[in-house]
Design an enzyme around this catalytic site. Structure first.
Site, PDB file in Angstrom:
ATOM      1  N   LYS A  65      43.100  55.114  75.401  1.00 27.20           N
ATOM      2  CA  LYS A  65      42.606  54.152  76.393  1.00 27.20           C
ATOM      3  C   LYS A  65      43.623  53.042  76.721  1.00 27.20           C
ATOM      4  CE  LYS A  65      37.668  54.506  75.319  1.00 27.20           C
ATOM      5  NZ  LYS A  65      36.462  53.723  75.024  1.00 27.20           N
ATOM      6  N   ASP A  99      32.985  50.830  80.081  1.00 25.62           N
ATOM      7  CA  ASP A  99      32.266  50.634  78.807  1.00 25.62           C
ATOM      8  C   ASP A  99      31.386  49.376  78.825  1.00 25.62           C
ATOM      9  OD1 ASP A  99      33.036  52.893  77.379  1.00 25.62           O
ATOM     10  OD2 ASP A  99      34.839  51.951  76.580  1.00 25.62           O
TER      11      ASP A  99
HETATM   12  P1  NAP Z   1      38.099  50.023  67.260  1.00 24.24           P
HETATM   13  O1  NAP Z   1      38.814  49.581  68.470  1.00 24.24           O
HETATM   14  O2  NAP Z   1      38.807  50.821  66.233  1.00 24.24           O
HETATM   15  O3  NAP Z   1      37.507  48.681  66.552  1.00 24.24           O
HETATM   16  C1  NAP Z   1      36.942  48.744  65.284  1.00 24.24           C
HETATM   17  C2  NAP Z   1      36.255  47.426  64.937  1.00 24.24           C
HETATM   18  O4  NAP Z   1      35.539  47.629  63.722  1.00 24.24           O
HETATM   19  C3  NAP Z   1      37.188  46.260  64.704  1.00 24.24           C
HETATM   20  O5  NAP Z   1      36.566  45.056  65.117  1.00 24.24           O
HETATM   21  C4  NAP Z   1      37.347  46.282  63.177  1.00 24.24           C
HETATM   22  O6  NAP Z   1      37.673  45.027  62.622  1.00 24.24           O
HETATM   23  C5  NAP Z   1      35.943  46.652  62.770  1.00 24.24           C
HETATM   24  N1  NAP Z   1      35.890  47.228  61.422  1.00 24.24           N
HETATM   25  C6  NAP Z   1      36.415  48.430  61.021  1.00 24.24           C
HETATM   26  N2  NAP Z   1      36.155  48.621  59.713  1.00 24.24           N
HETATM   27  C7  NAP Z   1      35.457  47.535  59.285  1.00 24.24           C
HETATM   28  C8  NAP Z   1      34.903  47.144  58.037  1.00 24.24           C
HETATM   29  N3  NAP Z   1      35.023  47.926  56.934  1.00 24.24           N
HETATM   30  N4  NAP Z   1      34.233  45.977  57.952  1.00 24.24           N
HETATM   31  C9  NAP Z   1      34.095  45.179  59.042  1.00 24.24           C
HETATM   32  N5  NAP Z   1      34.612  45.494  60.268  1.00 24.24           N
HETATM   33  C10 NAP Z   1      35.279  46.662  60.383  1.00 24.24           C
HETATM   34  O7  NAP Z   1      36.802  50.866  67.634  1.00 24.24           O
HETATM   35  P2  NAP Z   1      35.955  50.857  69.012  1.00 24.24           P
HETATM   36  O8  NAP Z   1      36.548  51.818  69.962  1.00 24.24           O
HETATM   37  O9  NAP Z   1      35.743  49.450  69.439  1.00 24.24           O
HETATM   38  O10 NAP Z   1      34.560  51.522  68.516  1.00 24.24           O
HETATM   39  C11 NAP Z   1      33.709  50.874  67.582  1.00 24.24           C
HETATM   40  C12 NAP Z   1      32.418  51.684  67.418  1.00 24.24           C
HETATM   41  O11 NAP Z   1      31.726  51.710  68.658  1.00 24.24           O
HETATM   42  C13 NAP Z   1      32.628  53.169  67.039  1.00 24.24           C
HETATM   43  O12 NAP Z   1      31.608  53.508  66.133  1.00 24.24           O
HETATM   44  C14 NAP Z   1      32.403  53.916  68.333  1.00 24.24           C
HETATM   45  O13 NAP Z   1      31.901  55.214  68.145  1.00 24.24           O
HETATM   46  C15 NAP Z   1      31.362  53.035  69.004  1.00 24.24           C
HETATM   47  N6  NAP Z   1      31.402  53.125  70.500  1.00 24.24           N
HETATM   48  C16 NAP Z   1      30.232  53.401  71.132  1.00 24.24           C
HETATM   49  C17 NAP Z   1      30.224  53.474  72.522  1.00 24.24           C
HETATM   50  C18 NAP Z   1      28.936  53.803  73.227  1.00 24.24           C
HETATM   51  O14 NAP Z   1      29.006  54.165  74.421  1.00 24.24           O
HETATM   52  N7  NAP Z   1      27.780  53.661  72.617  1.00 24.24           N
HETATM   53  C19 NAP Z   1      31.407  53.241  73.261  1.00 24.24           C
HETATM   54  C20 NAP Z   1      32.589  52.937  72.556  1.00 24.24           C
HETATM   55  C21 NAP Z   1      32.565  52.882  71.156  1.00 24.24           C
HETATM   56  P3  NAP Z   1      39.227  44.580  62.391  1.00 24.24           P
HETATM   57  O15 NAP Z   1      39.677  43.999  63.722  1.00 24.24           O
HETATM   58  O16 NAP Z   1      39.151  43.585  61.298  1.00 24.24           O
HETATM   59  O17 NAP Z   1      39.999  45.835  62.025  1.00 24.24           O
END
Ligand code: NAP
Length: 271
Positions: A65, A99
Site C-alpha cells: 500500500k 479504508d
Molecule cells: P500495521 O500497519 O502493521 O499496524 C499494526 C498496529 O498494531 C500498530 O499500531 C502496532 O503498534 C500495533 N501492534 C502490533 N503488535 C502489537 C502489540 N503486541 N501490542 C500493542 N500494539 C501492537 O497493520 P494494519 O494494516 O493497520 O492492520 C491492523 C489490523 O487491522 C489487522 O488485524 C488487519 O487485519 C486489520 N484491518 C482490517 C480492515 C477491515 O477492513 N476491517 C482493514 C485494514 C486492516 P506499533 O506502532 O507500536 O508497532
C-alpha cells in the site's frame, strides 16, 4: 471479460475475490476478480502490466500500500494517509484509499455518527492512519493511543485538525476510555491465531461506549466479547471490509454494488 485483482504478499487469505465476484455475479457483469502474489520489487511491473492488459482495477494489500505511492498518481487523501488500497486505470493510473471511508460507513451503518464525538483509536498503523484522517475530517475528536507512543504523536500531528487530534501511549487507557464515546481497535491483537489476546477488558469499559474492532478474523473477537460483557454496543470488522471494497467497486465501474450480497459472501467465508 474484464479482469480485476488484489495484489499482496501474502494474499491467499484475502476475502476480496469472494466479495467482488459475488457482486459481479449479482449484477450480471462479465467480470472476474482474482488474487495475485506480488512482492514490493515487482509492484511497478505488476501495476503497469495490469494496465497494459486492460484490467478494470486493482486492490493492494500488505505490504504494497505504501510502495504504490511512488508508482501511481495518488488522490490528495491517499497522499495524506500515505497509502493506496485501490488503483484505477480509467484516467491514467490513479491511487485511492477507501479504508477510512469503509470504517466511517461501518459506524454509520451501526447508527453511529462521529461528528463531535470523542473517539479513542488504538493503533497507529496503516489502517489507523486512514481511519484517523477520515474521522477527524468528519468532525470527531480523535485520540490515538499506540504501543509506540511516538507513532501516535506523529500521526496526530499529520492529521492536525485544529488541535482536536492527539496522540499518546497505552498507559492511561482507563482514563481515556472513560472520556470516550467510541473506541476503535486497529491493531492486530486478537487476530487469528492469537484469539485470546485483547488490549482492553470489560472492567475498563462503560455501558455508553461503542466498541468497533476492525479485526475480522475471527468475527467475534475477544475485545467484542469483553465489550458485550460491559454492556457496550459493538461493531465487528466485516462492514469496514465490505464498504472499502464497495467504494473501490464504484470507483472502477461507476455502479453501486449490492452491499448485502458482499457482506453475505464475506461472512459465509469467515464462518
Ligand atoms: P500495521 O500497519 O502493521 O499496524 C499494526 C498496529 O498494531 C500498530 O499500531 C502496532 O503498534 C500495533 N501492534 C502490533 N503488535 C502489537 C502489540 N503486541 N501490542 C500493542 N500494539 C501492537 O497493520 P494494519 O494494516 O493497520 O492492520 C491492523 C489490523 O487491522 C489487522 O488485524 C488487519 O487485519 C486489520 N484491518 C482490517 C480492515 C477491515 O477492513 N476491517 C482493514 C485494514 C486492516 P506499533 O506502532 O507500536 O508497532
Amino acid at each position: 471479460m474484464k479482469l480485476f485483482g488484489v495484489l499482496g504478499d501474502p494474499v491467499s487469505h484475502s476475502l476480496s475475490p469472494v466479495m467482488h465476484n459475488a457482486a459481479f455475479k449479482a449484477l450480471d457483469m462479465d467480470c472476474e476478480y482474482q488474487a495475485f502474489r506480488v512482492s514490493p520489487e515487482k509492484l511497478y511491473n505488476a501495476i503497469h502490466g495490469a494496465n497494459a492488459l486492460g484490467f478494470g482495477g486493482l486492490n493492494l494489500t500488505i505490504p504494497l500500500k505504501e510502495k504504490a505511492l511512488e508508482i501511481v498518481k495518488p488522490t490528495e487523501l491517499a497522499k495524506k494517509i500515505g497509502a493506496v488500497n485501490t488503483v484505477d486505470f480509467r484516467n491514467g493510473i490513479t491511487g485511492h484509499n477507501t479504508d477510512g471511508f469503509g470504517a466511517l460507513k461501518a459506524l454509520e451503518g451501526g447508527g453511529i455518527h462521529v461528528n463531535g464525538k470523542n473517539v479513542l483509536l488504538i493503533g497507529a498503523g496503516g489502517a489507523a492512519r486512514a481511519i484517523a484522517f477520515t474521522l477527524a475530517e468528519e468532525g470527531a475528536k480523535v485520540t490515538i493511543a499506540n504501543r509506540t507512543p511516538q507513532r501516535a504523536i506523529f500521526l496526530a500531528k499529520d492529521v492536525g485538525i485544529s488541535g482536536k487530534t492527539t496522540g499518546c501511549g497505552l498507559d492511561d487507557l482507563n482514563e481515556l476510555i472513560n472520556n470516550s464515546d467510541i473506541l476503535i481497535h486497529s491493531t492486530a491483537i486478537g487476530m487469528s491465531p492469537k484469539v485470546s489476546e485483547t488490549i482492553v477488558t470489560s472492567d475498563m469499559m462503560h455501558r455508553d461506549l461503542v466498541v468497533f474492532d476492525i479485526v475480522y478474523n475471527p468475527l467475534n473477537t475477544r475485545l467484542l466479547r469483553e465489550a458485550r460483557k460491559a454492556g457496550a454496543k459493538t461493531i465487528d470488522g466485516v462492514m469496514m471490509l465490505v464498504y472499502q471494497g464497495a467504494e473501490a467497486f464504484k470507483i472502477w465501474t461507476g455502479k453501486n454494488p449490492p452491499i448485502d450480497i458482499m457482506e453475505k459472501a464475506v461472512r459465509e467465508r469467515l464462518s
